[in-house]
Design an enzyme around this catalytic site. Sequence first.
Site, short mmCIF file in Angstrom:
data_model
loop_
_atom_site.label_atom_id
_atom_site.label_comp_id
_atom_site.label_asym_id
_atom_site.label_seq_id
_atom_site.Cartn_x
_atom_site.Cartn_y
_atom_site.Cartn_z
N HIS A 247 3.26 7.68 2.42
CA HIS A 247 2.48 6.50 2.05
C HIS A 247 2.46 5.53 3.22
O HIS A 247 3.49 5.30 3.87
CB HIS A 247 3.12 5.84 0.82
CG HIS A 247 2.21 4.90 0.09
ND1 HIS A 247 1.81 3.69 0.64
CD2 HIS A 247 1.64 4.96 -1.13
CE1 HIS A 247 1.03 3.06 -0.23
NE2 HIS A 247 0.90 3.81 -1.31
N ARG A 270 -4.13 -3.77 -1.19
CA ARG A 270 -5.31 -3.48 -0.36
C ARG A 270 -6.56 -3.41 -1.22
O ARG A 270 -7.64 -3.73 -0.77
CB ARG A 270 -5.10 -2.17 0.40
CG ARG A 270 -4.12 -2.30 1.55
CD ARG A 270 -3.88 -0.99 2.26
NE ARG A 270 -2.98 -0.12 1.52
CZ ARG A 270 -3.16 1.19 1.37
NH1 ARG A 270 -4.22 1.78 1.87
NH2 ARG A 270 -2.29 1.90 0.68
#
Length: 584
Positions: A247, A270
Amino acid sequence: MAQVIVVGGGLAGLSAAHTLLERGANVLLLDKQPFMGGNSTKATSGINGAGTQTQQELGIPDTAKTFFEDTKRSARDLARDDLIRVLTGRSGDAVNWLQDKFALDLSKVARLGGHTHPRTHRGNAQFPGMVITYAQMERLEDLAVETPDRVTIKKKARVTKLVKDASGAVVGAEYVHNGKTETAYGPVILATGGYAADFTEDSLLKKYRPEYYELPTTNGDHCTGDGQKLALAIGASAIDLEKVQVHPTGLVDPNEPNAKVKFLAAEALRGVGGLLLDNEGQRFVDELQHRDYVTGKMWENGKYPIRLILNGQASNEIEWHCKHYVGRGLMKRFESGEALAKEMGIPASVLKKTFDDYNVVARTKKDPFGKKFFSTGEWKMNDFFNVAIMTPVLHYTMGGLEIDAESRVVGKDGKPIPGLFASGEVAGGVHGANRLGGSSLLGCVVFGRVSGDSAAAYLLKTIGPLAGSAAGRLGAVAGHLGAESSSKASSSTTPAKTESTPDKAGAKTFSKDEVAKHNKKDDCWVIVDGQVLDVTNFLPDHPGGEKAILLYAGRDATEEFNMLHDPKVIPRYAADSVIGTLKK
């Protein structure tokens, strides 16, 4: 007793257990941890679902077909179509089930990287993984008290062997509990999670992805591939064990930058508009691309530290997360762009230009990095910002046991092993080379329910004459599983304890100065809602890790605790830690 053995107390195991109860089967749940929940409680972005009630109310035109296509694309065409169809086709029903049966708030929907529609559901507060998992966990614990003939939960029970009969069918599990080796009988559902913290001597991670072995991880130390190893030892087939997801956004603690275990920055940060900037204040990637792509661009760019930056609008959209990260010292708030630029060691004019360029990109939809989806509002220097330093981290293992569309574990001969099922991260072939954000919790719920259905059907088929009586119990259990019953149980059921918190709390009072003296790992007190807790012995057992508590050693942890927990968590799980009350 006609029972199914569920190994693992995370969301996959819990979903399987509740489904088994709905189908009339009895449940023995074995979890090697002192507390159930596993990594599921750490999931921060939400749970995917296509065609859900929430999406319909918000006017989001999503379908299972579109979700299938997004998942297949993310998987690099390396996942199995039949498993993707199960995951995506049952996704809407899974989210609706959580809302209807457990009265959960999943009213907010975000678009994460790789998704063509907003479909990642969460509520207005708390980490969705924790909320969803705790709702099922507490309800199952209540049922274990109310109907002990139907539900048995054994914690700190480590399964060491799967038991087979002469025909090769799995008929039970051998486990160690309280220092004794015991054997339970019944078909088995493995829901033990992945191996992204497998740093053991027989590490699957080291065997299949040695280049990742030294990376930090977001996983708890229980994620050592137990279920995979148990099943492989009796002839199960594995798939995609080399497919390990790194990740891109692990949170770097400035006080412990080299810590092996990192806290994950929710992908929703995000999704609501956060930007990734390198140490020169420049963008270098589409922030909403697939995880493996963003990770690759971070490594390729190489200009560290890389920061995730949220402006005021994005911060307000996901305020709870920001407040939590700031409270943990993993994120820092800046009151202006100038202050942020100073922290980054770059001229304010450079940061302003990055913002101005991005505003143009957002208006024109012509991004040099290929970004297609943008949040509304402009980036300005006279705004506030929440900022965290990012690093790639081991996160999810797409590989695991080979299963069929009914969650049956497949043997090396290509046929299902009778009596053995798998759900959640322990199973492979669902996500291919890269998992979409929001599909972790979904995989647990969907395949937890599928494995529960399949195991219950297998049980009823094998017990023959007992099938009628087992099915006849379904009505009694169903009453315990409705949203109304679940809600009442969550708010009013008193856990079985030998001592109540109020009795202990009335024993002694302490001043804040007295509590402040107990601020070390080997002598740790905290204050929560006016109660004083000695959590020294509880630290190793805390599901969120000892560090989460040590941040508040000798101090009042009420605000942070209440952000994450229901008030009944202390009397249910840590009653023995309460030593008194705070002097007024």
